[in-house]
Motif scaffolding. Structure first.
Motif, PDB file in Angstrom:
ATOM      1  N   LYS A   2       0.836  -1.354   0.074  1.00 42.66           N
ATOM      2  CA  LYS A   2      -0.111   0.008   0.068  1.00 42.66           C
ATOM      3  C   LYS A   2       0.914   1.252   0.004  1.00 42.66           C
ATOM      4  CE  LYS A   2      -4.116  -1.609   2.543  1.00 42.66           C
ATOM      5  NZ  LYS A   2      -5.228  -1.235   1.299  1.00 42.66           N
ATOM      6  N   THR A   3       0.456   2.376  -0.658  1.00 43.02           N
ATOM      7  CA  THR A   3       1.207   3.481  -0.533  1.00 43.02           C
ATOM      8  C   THR A   3       0.963   4.092   0.618  1.00 43.02           C
ATOM      9  OG1 THR A   3       0.764   3.719  -3.087  1.00 43.02           O
ATOM     10  CG2 THR A   3       1.419   5.835  -1.781  1.00 43.02           C
ATOM     11  N   SER A   4       1.965   4.632   1.385  1.00 40.16           N
ATOM     12  CA  SER A   4       1.445   5.344   2.665  1.00 40.16           C
ATOM     13  C   SER A   4       2.507   6.671   2.882  1.00 40.16           C
ATOM     14  CB  SER A   4       1.898   4.346   3.801  1.00 40.16           C
ATOM     15  OG  SER A   4       3.036   3.710   3.817  1.00 40.16           O
ATOM     16  N   ILE A   5       1.941   7.424   3.642  1.00 41.87           N
ATOM     17  CA  ILE A   5       3.057   8.603   4.058  1.00 41.87           C
ATOM     18  C   ILE A   5       2.956   8.969   5.499  1.00 41.87           C
ATOM     19  CG2 ILE A   5       2.818  11.360   3.593  1.00 41.87           C
ATOM     20  CD1 ILE A   5       1.317  10.811   1.156  1.00 41.87           C
ATOM     21  N   ILE A   6       4.073   9.114   5.917  1.00 48.81           N
ATOM     22  CA  ILE A   6       4.411   9.133   7.507  1.00 48.81           C
ATOM     23  C   ILE A   6       4.903  10.656   7.694  1.00 48.81           C
ATOM     24  CG2 ILE A   6       5.481   8.341   9.274  1.00 48.81           C
ATOM     25  CD1 ILE A   6       5.422   5.811   7.805  1.00 48.81           C
ATOM     26  N   ILE A   7       4.275  11.512   8.536  1.00 43.71           N
ATOM     27  CA  ILE A   7       4.861  12.496   9.017  1.00 43.71           C
ATOM     28  C   ILE A   7       5.206  12.403  10.500  1.00 43.71           C
ATOM     29  CG2 ILE A   7       4.746  15.191   9.464  1.00 43.71           C
ATOM     30  CD1 ILE A   7       2.705  15.089   7.012  1.00 43.71           C
ATOM     31  N   SER A   8       6.400  12.617  10.808  1.00 40.84           N
ATOM     32  CA  SER A   8       6.898  12.407  12.401  1.00 40.84           C
ATOM     33  C   SER A   8       8.196  13.146  12.631  1.00 40.84           C
ATOM     34  CB  SER A   8       7.018  10.937  12.507  1.00 40.84           C
ATOM     35  OG  SER A   8       7.466  10.716  13.893  1.00 40.84           O
ATOM     36  N   HIS A   9       8.231  13.376  13.917  1.00 38.67           N
ATOM     37  CA  HIS A   9       9.670  14.137  14.269  1.00 38.67           C
ATOM     38  C   HIS A   9      10.492  13.133  14.955  1.00 38.67           C
ATOM     39  CE1 HIS A   9       6.977  17.796  14.044  1.00 38.67           C
ATOM     40  NE2 HIS A   9       8.299  18.428  14.056  1.00 38.67           N
ATOM     41  N   ARG A  10       9.925  11.847  15.242  1.00 35.69           N
ATOM     42  CA  ARG A  10      10.802  10.803  15.611  1.00 35.69           C
ATOM     43  C   ARG A  10      11.328   9.817  14.521  1.00 35.69           C
ATOM     44  NH1 ARG A  10       6.759   8.561  20.268  1.00 35.69           N
ATOM     45  NH2 ARG A  10       6.580  10.500  21.789  1.00 35.69           N
ATOM     46  N   PHE A  11      12.645  10.242  14.453  1.00 31.18           N
ATOM     47  CA  PHE A  11      13.362   9.546  13.519  1.00 31.18           C
ATOM     48  C   PHE A  11      13.368   8.138  13.585  1.00 31.18           C
ATOM     49  CE2 PHE A  11      14.630  13.973  13.363  1.00 31.18           C
ATOM     50  CZ  PHE A  11      14.782  13.988  11.958  1.00 31.18           C
ATOM     51  N   SER A  12      13.365   7.539  14.749  1.00 34.60           N
ATOM     52  CA  SER A  12      13.354   5.879  14.884  1.00 34.60           C
ATOM     53  C   SER A  12      12.083   5.283  14.115  1.00 34.60           C
ATOM     54  CB  SER A  12      12.981   5.560  16.323  1.00 34.60           C
ATOM     55  OG  SER A  12      11.850   6.162  17.084  1.00 34.60           O
ATOM     56  N   THR A  13      11.068   6.191  13.828  1.00 30.25           N
ATOM     57  CA  THR A  13       9.867   5.787  13.068  1.00 30.25           C
ATOM     58  C   THR A  13      10.243   5.992  11.602  1.00 30.25           C
ATOM     59  OG1 THR A  13       8.423   6.445  14.657  1.00 30.25           O
ATOM     60  CG2 THR A  13       7.470   6.481  12.476  1.00 30.25           C
ATOM     61  N   VAL A  14      10.765   7.259  11.128  1.00 31.30           N
ATOM     62  CA  VAL A  14      10.838   7.744   9.944  1.00 31.30           C
ATOM     63  C   VAL A  14      11.901   6.993   9.285  1.00 31.30           C
ATOM     64  CG1 VAL A  14      11.771   9.638   8.542  1.00 31.30           C
ATOM     65  CG2 VAL A  14      10.502  10.179  10.654  1.00 31.30           C
ATOM     66  N   ARG A  15      13.000   6.014   9.699  1.00 31.82           N
ATOM     67  CA  ARG A  15      13.860   5.562   9.341  1.00 31.82           C
ATOM     68  C   ARG A  15      13.531   4.276   8.624  1.00 31.82           C
ATOM     69  NH1 ARG A  15      18.273   3.655  13.582  1.00 31.82           N
ATOM     70  NH2 ARG A  15      19.037   2.766  11.845  1.00 31.82           N
ATOM     71  N   GLN A  16      12.046   3.685   9.026  1.00 31.60           N
ATOM     72  CA  GLN A  16      11.483   2.611   8.540  1.00 31.60           C
ATOM     73  C   GLN A  16      10.870   3.006   7.090  1.00 31.60           C
ATOM     74  OE1 GLN A  16       9.343   0.077  11.393  1.00 31.60           O
ATOM     75  NE2 GLN A  16       9.690   1.954  13.034  1.00 31.60           N
ATOM     76  N   ALA A  17      11.021   4.022   6.660  1.00 31.79           N
ATOM     77  CA  ALA A  17      10.235   4.562   5.293  1.00 31.79           C
ATOM     78  C   ALA A  17      11.173   4.082   4.389  1.00 31.79           C
ATOM     79  CB  ALA A  17       9.945   5.989   5.267  1.00 31.79           C
ATOM     80  N   ASP A  18      10.751   4.025   3.061  1.00 34.03           N
ATOM     81  CA  ASP A  18      11.425   3.612   1.880  1.00 34.03           C
ATOM     82  C   ASP A  18      12.214   4.575   1.474  1.00 34.03           C
ATOM     83  OD1 ASP A  18      10.305   1.044   1.832  1.00 34.03           O
ATOM     84  OD2 ASP A  18       8.741   1.831   0.673  1.00 34.03           O
ATOM     85  N   ARG A  19      11.523   5.924   1.400  1.00 33.04           N
ATOM     86  CA  ARG A  19      12.225   7.259   1.195  1.00 33.04           C
ATOM     87  C   ARG A  19      11.655   8.170   2.034  1.00 33.04           C
ATOM     88  NH1 ARG A  19      11.861   9.572  -4.536  1.00 33.04           N
ATOM     89  NH2 ARG A  19       9.770   8.899  -4.279  1.00 33.04           N
ATOM     90  N   ILE A  20      12.814   9.059   2.350  1.00 35.40           N
ATOM     91  CA  ILE A  20      12.561  10.346   3.368  1.00 35.40           C
ATOM     92  C   ILE A  20      12.725  11.537   2.431  1.00 35.40           C
ATOM     93  CG2 ILE A  20      13.051  11.503   5.432  1.00 35.40           C
ATOM     94  CD1 ILE A  20      14.274   8.626   6.465  1.00 35.40           C
ATOM     95  N   LEU A  21      11.577  12.541   2.543  1.00 34.54           N
ATOM     96  CA  LEU A  21      11.771  13.689   1.904  1.00 34.54           C
ATOM     97  C   LEU A  21      11.899  14.826   2.992  1.00 34.54           C
ATOM     98  CD1 LEU A  21       9.317  14.939  -0.935  1.00 34.54           C
ATOM     99  CD2 LEU A  21       9.638  16.514   1.088  1.00 34.54           C
ATOM    100  N   VAL A  22      12.910  15.486   2.853  1.00 32.52           N
ATOM    101  CA  VAL A  22      13.107  16.490   3.772  1.00 32.52           C
ATOM    102  C   VAL A  22      12.924  17.903   3.386  1.00 32.52           C
ATOM    103  CG1 VAL A  22      15.194  17.474   5.266  1.00 32.52           C
ATOM    104  CG2 VAL A  22      15.144  15.170   4.805  1.00 32.52           C
ATOM    105  N   LEU A  23      12.126  18.785   3.955  1.00 32.55           N
ATOM    106  CA  LEU A  23      11.690  19.980   3.533  1.00 32.55           C
ATOM    107  C   LEU A  23      12.376  21.123   4.606  1.00 32.55           C
ATOM    108  CD1 LEU A  23       7.644  19.641   3.436  1.00 32.55           C
ATOM    109  CD2 LEU A  23       9.393  20.230   1.370  1.00 32.55           C
TER     110      LEU A  23
END
Length: 611
Positions: free
Chosen positions: A557-578
Motif C-alpha cells: 500500500k502507498t503510505s505517507i508518514i509525518i513524524s518528528h521521531r526518526f526511529s519511526t521515519v527511518r523505516q520508510a522507503d524514502r524520506i523527503l526533507v523540507l
C-alpha cells in the motif's frame, strides 16, 4: 482600549428602512422550505389561523346583539328571551371554539417549528461538509457560518410571527370593515395612534441587527472565553498559570463594550416607544369619547357602543401587535438573509471534469513545481516542490515546524489547491477527478484529530461509518492500533461513552485517545494511508509496536508518514526533507545519513537525547 462602534452600525443606520424591507424578499422562499418540511401541519395551522382571525369580530357582533336584545326586552310589554339565550349560547360556543383554535395554533406552530429547526440545521451541517476547508479556515467566512448557525431559534420565531401576521391581517380587515360601517372617522384616529410607533420600531430593529452583525467575531470570542474559563479540558492550565483573572477581565471588558452599545439603543428605543404609546392612548380615548358622544346624541345604540368600543380597542391592540411582529419579522428576515446566503454559496469545483478514477493506482502521485500560499497571504508555504510517490511506496516527510509537511498532505487530499503547479495521479491532474470519489482513496489520521464524545464503537467506526454495526471489523481495527488495551479497561467496553460532556462519560489520556483515533485509519481499507504525527502522545514502546504493525499491514500500500521521531521515519522507503517550503534532500535513511546534511544533523541530535 474601548472598541470603536462597528462600521456596519454606522453605515446601515442611513438606509435602515431600505435594508429592512429588502430582506423581506426571502420570506416566500422561507415558507417554501416550511411547506416542504410538513405540508399537513402547515395546512392545519393555516386553517386554524383563518378561523381564529374571523372569530373576534363575530364574537363582538354577537355581544352587540345581546346588549340590544336586553334593552329591547326591557322595554317590551311581553318578554320573549328565546333570542337572548340563543345569542348567549352562540357566544359561549364561540368562546370555547376560540380557545380550542388558539391552542391548536400553538400546538401546530410548536411542532412545525421543531420540524423546520431540524431540517434547517441538517441543511447547514450538509452545506458545511460541502465547503472547502480553505473557506472554513477563513475568519470572515466563519463569521457568516456562525450567523447562519446560531439563528435557528430565530427562524422558528419568524415562522410563527409571519403566520400570525396573515391571521392579524384578516382579523384587522374584518374589524376595520365594522368600524367603517358604523363610524369611518375612527380610522383616522387609529392611524395616528399606530404609524409613528411602527416607524420607531422598524428603525431600532435594524439598528439592533447592525450591532449584532458588526459584533459577530467578538461574540464568538466571548463564547470561546466562556468555554475555556469553565471547562474540564482547560481547568488544569487555568489553575496552574493563574489565568482566571486574565480571562475574567478580558470577558468583562468585551462584554461591557457590547453592553454599553446595546444599552444606548435600548434606552432610546424605550423612551421613544413610551412617547408614541402615550400618543396611541390619547387617540384611543379620543375615539372612546367620540363614541360616547354619539350614543348620548342617539345616533348609535348601546349595543353598537359595545361593538365599536370593543372593535376599536381590539383593532388598536391587533395593529400594535401586527406592527410589533412586523418589526420582528424584518429583523429576523435580515438574519434569514444570512442563512440563505450561506446555503447558496457556490460549491462547484474549479477544475473538476468528473473523470473516472482508476480502480487501482498504477504509477502513483507526482508533485510538479508546486507553489502554495494560504488565501489572503503573501507568504509562500511551498516553493516549487517537485517529487513523486510511487505506488506501494512508504514515504516520510521530515522537517522543522512550519516547513510545509502537513500542507503537502492537505494539497494531496484536495483540501486546498496549489497556487501554481499541479499534482498528478497516474499522470492525470487530481483536480480532474470528482473530489469525494478521489478522497475515498485515502485513510488518514491527523495529529489534531478530533475527540468525538461518542461511544468507543462510534469513535472507531468513524473511519468507515457504514461499518458501524460490524463488530468484527471494529474489534480488528482496535487490535491493530492497540486501542483494545484501552477498551479492556473500560467498564462498558466498546459501548463506553467517551468524554465528560455526557452522562457517565469517561475521559481518556492523550495516548489512549490517539490509539482510538489510529483505529479509525485501520477501519478504512484505503489504497493510500496518511499518518500525520500519529504517535506523538504514545510512549516509546507503544510507538515502536504501532509502527511495526503499520509497516507490516501496509505492505503493497502507498503510505505517507509525518513524524518528528526518526526511529519511526527511518523505516520508510524514502524520506523527503523540507526546509522553509523547499525540498532540501530526498532518499533512504542510509542515503540521507551519508549526505551529512539537515536530516543527518537532526537524527544525531535526537539520538543524543536518548543516550
Amino acid at each position: 482600549m474601548p472598541r470603536e462602534t462597528p462600521k456596519s452600525l454606522k453605515d446601515d443606520s442611513k438606509t435602515s428602512l431600505k435594508k429592512s424591507f429588502s430582506a423581506l424578499v426571502f420570506i416566500p422562499r422561507f415558507f417554501k422550505e416550511i411547506w416542504r418540511t410538513n405540508k399537513k401541519l402547515f395546512l392545519l395551522s393555516s386553517v386554524c389561523r383563518l378561523v381564529g382571525a374571523l372569530l373576534p369580530v363575530i364574537i363582538l357582533w354577537i355581544g352587540k346583539l345581546i346588549i340590544d336584545e336586553i334593552i329591547f326586552q326591557s322595554k317590551a310589554e311581553v318578554s320573549d328571551l328565546t333570542h337572548l339565550w340563543t345569542y348567549v349560547a352562540i357566544e359561549f360556543g364561540l368562546i370555547i371554539l376560540s380557545d380550542l383554535v388558539s391552542r391548536a395554533i400553538s400546538l401546530t406552530d410548536s411542532l412545525l417549528g421543531d420540524a423546520y429547526s431540524i431540517e434547517s440545521s441538517v441543511t447547514i451541517i450538509k452545506k458545511t461538509n460541502q465547503i472547502d476547508i480553505s473557506l472554513l479556515e477563513d475568519s470572515e467566512f466563519y463569521d457568516k457560518l456562525e450567523r447562519a448557525r446560531i439563528q435557528t431559534a430565530g427562524r422558528v420565531g419568524l415562522m410563527s410571527n409571519a403566520l400570525g401576521e396573515v391571521q392579524s391581517l384578516i382579523s384587522i380587515a374584518t374589524l376595520v370593515a365594522g368600524l367603517i360601517y358604523f363610524e369611518p372617522y375612527l380610522i383616522i384616529l387609529l392611524v395616528l395612534s399606530i404609524i409613528p410607533s411602527f416607524i420607531n420600531e422598524i428603525w431600532f430593529s435594524q439598528q439592533q441587527y447592525s450591532l449584532a452583525r458588526g459584533w459577530t467575531a467578538e461574540r464568538r470570542e466571548l463564547d470561546y472565553l466562556r468555554f475555556i474559563g469553565a471547562n474540564n479540558q482547560t481547568a488544569k492550565e487555568i489553575k496552574l498559570f493563574g489565568l482566571t483573572d486574565f480571562i475574567v477581565d478580558r470577558f468583562k471588558n468585551l462584554s461591557n463594550e457590547y453592553y454599553d452599545l446595546n444599552k444606548k439603543l435600548a434606552v432610546k428605543r424605550s423612551a421613544l416607544g413610551f412617547l408614541f404609546n402615550v400618543l396611541g392612548t390619547l387617540s384611543y380615548y379620543g375615539a372612546y369619547i367620540f363614541i360616547i358622544y354619539r350614543v348620548i346624541s342617539g345616533v348609535i345604540t348601546l349595543g353598537e357602543l359595545t361593538f365599536l368600543s370593543g372593535a376599536f380597542n381590539r383593532l388598536t391592540r391587533n395593529l400594535q401587535d401586527f406592527f410589533s411582529k412586523f418589526t420582528r419579522i424584518t429583523e429576523s428576515a435580515l438574519y434569514l438573509k444570512d442563512y440563505f446566503e450561506f446555503i447558496d454559496i457556490s460549491i462547484e469545483p474549479k477544475h473538476s471534469e468528473d473523470m473516472p478514477l482508476p480502480e487501482k493506482i498504477q504509477s502513483g502521485f507526482e508533485f510538479k513545481n508546486v507553489h502554495f500560499s494560504y488565501p489572503d497571504s503573501d507568504h509562500e508555504i511551498l516553493k516549487g516542490v517537485s517529487f513523486n510517490i510511487e505506488v506501494g511506496e512508504k514515504m516520510a516527510f521530515v522537517g522543522q515546524n512550519g516547513a510545509g509537511k502537513t500542507t503537502l498532505t492537505k494539497l494531496l487530499l484536495r483540501f486546498y489547491e496549489p497556487t501554481s503547479g499541479e499534482i498528478l495521479l497516474d499522470g492525470i491532474n487530481i483536480n480532474r477527478f470528482k473530489k469525494d470519489e478521489y478522497q475515498e482513496f485515502f485513510g488518514v489520521i491527523f495529529q489534531d484529530f478530533y475527540r468525538y464524545e461518542f461511544t468507543v464503537r462510534e469513535n472507531i467506526a468513524i473511519g468507515d461509518i457504514d461499518e458501524l454495526n460490524n463488530d468484527k471489523k471494529i474489534q480488528k481495527a482496535a487490535e491493530l492500533s492497540l486501542a483494545n488495551q484501552v477498551i479492556s479497561e473500560l467498564k462498558k467496553g466498546y459501548d463506553q461513552q467517551l468524554g465528560k460532556r455526557f452522562y457517565k462519560g469517561q475521559e481518556l489520556s492523550g495516548g489512549q485517545w490517539q490509539k482510538v483515533a489510529l483505529a479509525r485509519a485501520y477501519m478504512k481499507d484505503a489504497e493510500v494511508m496518511i499518518l500525520d504525527e500519529p504517535t506523538s502522545a504514545l510512549d516509546a514502546k507503544a510507538e515502536s509496536e504501532v509502527f511495526e504493525r503499520f509497516i507490516g499491514l501496509t505492505k503493497d500500500k502507498t503510505s505517507i508518514i509525518i513524524s518528528h521521531r526518526f526511529s519511526t521515519v527511518r523505516q520508510a522507503d524514502r524520506i523527503l526533507v523540507l526546509d522553509e517550503g523547499k525540498i532540501l534532500e530526498i532518499g533512504s535513511h542510509q542515503d540521507l545519513m551519508a549526505n551529512q546534511s539537515l536530516y543527518a544533523e537532526l537524527f544525531k541530535l535526537q539520538a543524543e537525547g536518548y543516550q
